[in-house]
Enzyme design. Structure first.
Site, PDB file in Angstrom:
ATOM      1  N   HIS A  42     -48.908 -10.751 -53.086  1.00  0.00           N
ATOM      2  CA  HIS A  42     -49.992 -10.488 -54.032  1.00  0.00           C
ATOM      3  C   HIS A  42     -51.153  -9.827 -53.284  1.00  0.00           C
ATOM      4  O   HIS A  42     -51.909 -10.481 -52.552  1.00  0.00           O
ATOM      5  CB  HIS A  42     -50.438 -11.807 -54.666  1.00  0.00           C
ATOM      6  CG  HIS A  42     -51.316 -11.626 -55.854  1.00  0.00           C
ATOM      7  ND1 HIS A  42     -51.633 -12.672 -56.705  1.00  0.00           N
ATOM      8  CD2 HIS A  42     -51.966 -10.545 -56.357  1.00  0.00           C
ATOM      9  CE1 HIS A  42     -52.429 -12.225 -57.667  1.00  0.00           C
ATOM     10  NE2 HIS A  42     -52.643 -10.946 -57.464  1.00  0.00           N
ATOM     11  N   LYS A 227     -19.684 -45.941 -28.611  1.00  0.00           N
ATOM     12  CA  LYS A 227     -18.390 -45.260 -28.689  1.00  0.00           C
ATOM     13  C   LYS A 227     -17.345 -46.296 -29.105  1.00  0.00           C
ATOM     14  O   LYS A 227     -17.004 -47.194 -28.344  1.00  0.00           O
ATOM     15  CB  LYS A 227     -18.023 -44.639 -27.344  1.00  0.00           C
ATOM     16  CG  LYS A 227     -16.708 -43.876 -27.358  1.00  0.00           C
ATOM     17  CD  LYS A 227     -16.412 -43.291 -25.985  1.00  0.00           C
ATOM     18  CE  LYS A 227     -15.095 -42.541 -26.014  1.00  0.00           C
ATOM     19  NZ  LYS A 227     -13.949 -43.438 -26.243  1.00  0.00           N
ATOM     20  N   PHE A 608     -18.059 -24.103  -4.039  1.00  0.00           N
ATOM     21  CA  PHE A 608     -18.832 -23.113  -3.295  1.00  0.00           C
ATOM     22  C   PHE A 608     -17.923 -22.408  -2.299  1.00  0.00           C
ATOM     23  O   PHE A 608     -17.057 -23.015  -1.680  1.00  0.00           O
ATOM     24  CB  PHE A 608     -19.969 -23.795  -2.534  1.00  0.00           C
ATOM     25  CG  PHE A 608     -21.298 -23.714  -3.240  1.00  0.00           C
ATOM     26  CD1 PHE A 608     -22.046 -22.549  -3.189  1.00  0.00           C
ATOM     27  CD2 PHE A 608     -21.794 -24.795  -3.942  1.00  0.00           C
ATOM     28  CE1 PHE A 608     -23.271 -22.465  -3.823  1.00  0.00           C
ATOM     29  CE2 PHE A 608     -23.015 -24.724  -4.585  1.00  0.00           C
ATOM     30  CZ  PHE A 608     -23.748 -23.551  -4.524  1.00  0.00           C
ATOM     31  N   ASP A 675     -37.625 -29.410  -9.520  1.00  0.00           N
ATOM     32  CA  ASP A 675     -36.468 -30.151 -10.036  1.00  0.00           C
ATOM     33  C   ASP A 675     -36.966 -31.407 -10.749  1.00  0.00           C
ATOM     34  O   ASP A 675     -37.255 -32.416 -10.104  1.00  0.00           O
ATOM     35  CB  ASP A 675     -35.546 -30.514  -8.868  1.00  0.00           C
ATOM     36  CG  ASP A 675     -34.267 -31.204  -9.323  1.00  0.00           C
ATOM     37  OD1 ASP A 675     -34.018 -31.239 -10.548  1.00  0.00           O
ATOM     38  OD2 ASP A 675     -33.528 -31.728  -8.464  1.00  0.00           O
ATOM     39  N   GLY A 709     -31.445 -21.632 -15.051  1.00  0.00           N
ATOM     40  CA  GLY A 709     -30.261 -21.874 -15.860  1.00  0.00           C
ATOM     41  C   GLY A 709     -29.940 -23.357 -15.956  1.00  0.00           C
ATOM     42  O   GLY A 709     -28.983 -23.751 -16.611  1.00  0.00           O
ATOM     43  N   GLY A 712     -34.729 -26.952 -14.270  1.00  0.00           N
ATOM     44  CA  GLY A 712     -35.972 -26.699 -13.574  1.00  0.00           C
ATOM     45  C   GLY A 712     -36.374 -25.248 -13.573  1.00  0.00           C
ATOM     46  O   GLY A 712     -35.882 -24.432 -14.355  1.00  0.00           O
ATOM     47  N   ARG A 780     -24.574 -19.365 -14.685  1.00  0.00           N
ATOM     48  CA  ARG A 780     -24.384 -20.700 -14.143  1.00  0.00           C
ATOM     49  C   ARG A 780     -23.117 -21.295 -14.750  1.00  0.00           C
ATOM     50  O   ARG A 780     -22.799 -21.056 -15.928  1.00  0.00           O
ATOM     51  CB  ARG A 780     -25.578 -21.621 -14.466  1.00  0.00           C
ATOM     52  CG  ARG A 780     -26.924 -21.112 -14.018  1.00  0.00           C
ATOM     53  CD  ARG A 780     -26.987 -20.750 -12.531  1.00  0.00           C
ATOM     54  NE  ARG A 780     -26.618 -21.829 -11.645  1.00  0.00           N
ATOM     55  CZ  ARG A 780     -27.458 -22.745 -11.158  1.00  0.00           C
ATOM     56  NH1 ARG A 780     -28.733 -22.711 -11.512  1.00  0.00           N
ATOM     57  NH2 ARG A 780     -27.036 -23.674 -10.320  1.00  0.00           N
ATOM     58  N   ALA A 781     -22.404 -22.069 -13.972  1.00  0.00           N
ATOM     59  CA  ALA A 781     -21.146 -22.676 -14.424  1.00  0.00           C
ATOM     60  C   ALA A 781     -21.451 -23.963 -15.173  1.00  0.00           C
ATOM     61  O   ALA A 781     -21.049 -25.057 -14.790  1.00  0.00           O
ATOM     62  CB  ALA A 781     -20.230 -22.946 -13.233  1.00  0.00           C
TER      63      ALA A 781
END
Length: 845
Positions: A42, A227, A608, A675, A709, A712, A780-781
């Site tokens: 309007h 659960k 790694f 972190d 990722g 932090g 990132r995994a």
């Protein structure tokens, strides 16, 4: 006494001989059009938006000066005005100058609205909650009246999948999306006073499944339930007609006839309930053995514990946030008489959050917990916003044989069990000999006799002690086991029998691996994988499909799943590195690398790697770096082709040294890794980053920001190569200690985890010789396929959490130009770590 005309104020303000607006009259429509809403733009003396809801034969109306916003943190003033006639919903045109509301009127959005609760009571009390289904506005909204202001209300978008934090007024400038063809379903008054579309529930609903994670996620929008140790069961109710279905769609209606009769008599309504059938022991805990015995003999002991309602009262609730579905479930259970075998699963005490909730559950002797995000929709298949946490290891396995009993034991000695690999082959997973009593041994032996087979079903055939007598069976029976851990050979250690699983086909049994770290905290995280995808498998590809090329580099197994949530294949990961290469490469060039490889996807074993054992591909070179044991050979990349080749080898993450070749002994950056304790809110992380920046700038350094990722942030400072590793590490430690001294309630520089509770650990160890930090633009995994993203400091907003998968494989390329711009001054911002800087932190310069 005649009822007042609700349109009298509308008529009194207009001269219908001069204005094209409809005269209108109050009416109740019977045609199947639902409750309509309309928003009109309007352009009067001041531009505003008129928000109108059909109710009681008129359009209840509010003027919203700034227009609606999809940002749930933005509240818009909405001034209630006179009711308008229903015909006004179609009005577009010009109100002449000199008349009330003079200016252009155009329909901006329209659709149907669905009230939440009693509308008349909401109007009287000054609070309306409702859903909008329009061309621009969708999802849950709230209108509430300000105290002591009879006409002033506030309009706010509620948090749900349609909300867009940080959107501002962007929706006002977007093109509308078409409404679905055909009229909306007519609403009908439900028994609980709500309005809902009058439609029969769908014939089948695929259940949402939980993803196993290794610890609770951060954030306060999660709730946790026990659960239960039972069978998942969905109930379709349509009046007195009730049907029950297992999680894989098998009908259990006849087998649970007593429960069906109870639900039929209750006549709760029309829809779908989701829950678990259980048998409780004397302490009120679920007993899986007792459940199996009840199903074999007398199912009248079985109870139904309900925890969700994906469809109810004619409305599909699957796109609603969990908190809205739980409100519906509460109203369903308000109708229940006492003593019925139907229970409502309740969230645990909200005082427990993060890791504390799992620790409390385990101390109570529970099997584990199910965590659910309050703002997430109900999605078929595995979901990152519906997670399971276990106090003890459990696994479904397939029985492939059994051994003869020894001593006084009868029927059988141990079960030989296996798990299917990604190619569908049954791999041997060990023996299960404990957890049985005489009755379960006899029952298991009886179940196995019709399955006896002449050949071993395991590939390869397991090596067993010579004296062992084995009977092979067809791999069709699934059992649940508890175990201590997995061995390096892929065998179950200390496995104990729990019970038979009749609700899952043997072919679907895969090794269940907890997603690393925590589940994502954003419910709008992209597509949800199917159950098979979440297990790390994909449909079998043809020989032609098993290879693909990216820039001439052959990609083996291109359709292998690297991420299950969202569903991301190896080929997509390689193509991501090709696309992001021009942005990623500057952060990798000449730096020794540590790689995180996930050859079987992120749901398998990742590790790694500093050295590539095979012949180095084009674009990857060997570099010699110093170490405490002498020279060490690592790898670095020299081109985008090298990045692509490493991705083809199964590499997911790139971590870089803080120094470049040819001077690996001289760091050229300082990395402060913030972190946080997982339970800290994002606003605390933002404040910590800003305080760290202030300290660095006071020292004369320039700070750059990026996400990790994870949970932090990294603050990266470019420095000149004038000092060695020991000096730079000491400087970083001194920065961390100064932050912990200045703000001990916020920071800690201590490695001990008990010192980190409720605080942020300033990890200075990224600055030691051989230490690495994840590179900007690296994947990132982790669940959600997150990406480490450079940021401008202006992007740091306590209201918008940028951690985890906020930046991910799907959107990183779109953010890359802005991220590059944020770090454009990086090289020219290098500073020398001076004697004065060192002394300012109490170091010997």
């Amino acid at each position: 006494m005649p009822r007042p005309d609700p349109l009298a104020p509308y008529h009194a303000k207009r001269d219908f001989a001069a204005t094209p607006e409809p005269t209108g009259r109050p009416e109740s429509r019977s045609e199947p059009q639902g409750l309509q809403f309309v928003v009109q733009r309007h352009a009067a003396r001041r531009l505003h938006y008129d928000f109108r809801l059909e109710w009681g034969g008129t359009l209840k109306s509010w003027a919203v000066p700034k227009g609606p916003s999809l940002d749930p943190d933005i509240q818009r003033l909405a001034v209630q005005v006179e009711d308008h006639p229903l015909e006004y919903a179609d009005f577009e045109g010009t109100i002449p100058p000199g008349h009330y509301g003079a200016g252009e009127v155009a329909v901006w959005d329209r659709g149907v609205w669905i009230p939440r609760g009693d509308v008349d009571e909401g109007l009287r009390r000054g609070k309306l909650q409702f859903e909008l289904r329009g061309t621009r506005l969708h999802g849950e909204w709230t209108l509430y009246r300000l105290a002591h202001e009879p006409t002033q209300w506030m309009l706010r978008k509620r948090r749900d999948p349609h909300a867009r934090p940080g959107d501002g007024d962007a929706v006002l400038h977007e093109e509308p999306t078409p409404l679905p063809a055909g009229p909306p379903t007519p609403p009908t008054r439900a028994r609980n006073g709500r309005w809902a579309a009058g439609a029969a529930p769908p014939q089948i609903i695929e259940p949402q499944l939980a993803t196993l994670v290794d610890r609770p996620p951060a954030g306060n929008r999660w709730v946790y339930e026990i659960k239960y140790d039972g069978y998942r069961m969905l109930a379709r109710l349509e009046g007195e007609h009730v049907r029950l279905f297992s999680r894989n769609g098998l009908e259990w209606t006849d087998r649970l006839s007593a429960l069906v009769r109870t639900l039929s008599v209750l006549r709760l309504g029309s829809g779908w309930l989701d829950g678990e059938i259980v048998v409780m022991d004397a302490q009120g805990r679920t007993d899986f053995h007792a459940l199996q015995a009840a199903l074999d003999r007398d199912a009248s002991q079985v109870e139904y514990v309900v925890f969700d309602v994906p469809w109810w009262g004619g409305r599909d609730l699957r796109e609603e946030p969990l908190h809205a579905r739980l409100e519906v479930l509460d109203r369903v259970f308000e109708q229940l008489p006492p003593g019925v075998p139907l229970a409502r699963s309740r969230p645990l005490d909200p005082q427990y959050v993060g890791q504390a909730v799992l620790q409390a559950a385990c101390r109570m002797g529970l099997e584990g917990l199910i965590g659910k995000h309050l703002d997430a929709p109900y999605r078929a298949g595995r979901s990152p916003h519906w997670i399971k946490l276990k106090c003890r290891g459990e696994q479904e396995v397939v029985v492939g044989g059994y051994t003869e009993p020894g001593g006084s034991r009868g029927h059988l000695g141990a079960l030989l069990v296996g798990i299917h690999d990604e190619e569908g082959k049954l791999r041997y997973a060990g023996r299960v000999g404990s957890g049985f009593d005489e009755r379960t041994l006899a029952q298991m032996w009886q179940r196995l006799q019709p399955l006896r087979a002449p050949r071993c079903p395991f590939v390869p055939r397991p090596t067993l002690p010579r004296a062992t007598t084995v009977h092979w069976v067809r791999p069709e029976l699934v059992v649940q086991v508890r175990f201590a851990t997995w061995t390096h050979e892929g065998l179950l250690r200390q496995a104990s029998f729990v019970g038979v699983r009749e609700d899952k086909p043997a072919k679907e049994v895969r090794r269940e691996v907890a997603e690393p770290r925590s589940a994502p905290d954003d419910p709008a995280s992209g597509p949800t994988a199917s159950p098979a995808a979440a297990a790390g498998t994909a449909p079998r590809a043809s020989a032609k499909e098993r290879r693909a090329d990216v820039r001439g580099i052959p990609v083996s197994n291109p359709h292998r799943l690297v991420y299950s949530v969202p569903r991301v294949t190896k080929l997509e990961v390689v193509r991501y590195h090709e696309a992001i290469g021009e942005h990623l490469l500057p952060h990798l060039l000449s730096r020794p690398l540590s790689l995180v490889r996930c050859p079987q996807g992120t749901g398998g074993d990742c590790f790694f790697q500093k050295h590539v054992q095979t012949r180095l591909p084009d674009g990857v070179v060997a570099v010699e770096v110093p170490s405490s044991e002498g020279p060490d050979t690592q790898v670095a990349v020299t081109s985008i082709e090298g990045v692509i080749a490493l991705a083809q080898y199964g590499n997911v993450e790139f971590h870089t040294w803080g120094a470049r070749m040819p001077r690996p002994d001289r760091p050229d950056r300082l990395t402060m890794d913030l972190d946080p304790d997982p339970d800290l809110p994002w606003s605390s992380v933002v404040e910590a980053a800003q305080l760290t920046r202030v300290l660095l700038e006071e020292l004369g350094l320039v700070a750059f920001l990026k996400t990790t990722g994870g949970k932090g942030l990294h603050i990266v400072t470019p420095i000149r190569t004038t000092r060695g590793w020991d000096e730079v590490k000491a400087f970083a430690k001194a920065v961390a200690s100064r932050l912990a001294t200045v703000a001990p309630q916020r920071f800690t520089a201590r490695l001990t985890k008990t010192r980190r509770e409720g605080r942020i650990f300033v990890d200075y160890l990224r600055n030691g010789r051989g230490a690495t930090a994840v590179a900007a633009y690296s994947l990132r995994a982790r669940p959600g396929a997150p990406v480490s993203m450079p940021l401008a400091w202006e992007a740091l907003d306590p209201r918008e959490d940028l951690r985890g998968e906020h930046f991910n494989i799907r959107n990183a390329l779109a953010h890359a130009p802005g991220a590059d711009a944020a770090w454009a001054a990086y090289e020219e911002s290098r500073r020398t770590l001076t004697v004065n800087m060192m002394r300012a932190l109490g170091l010997d310069g």
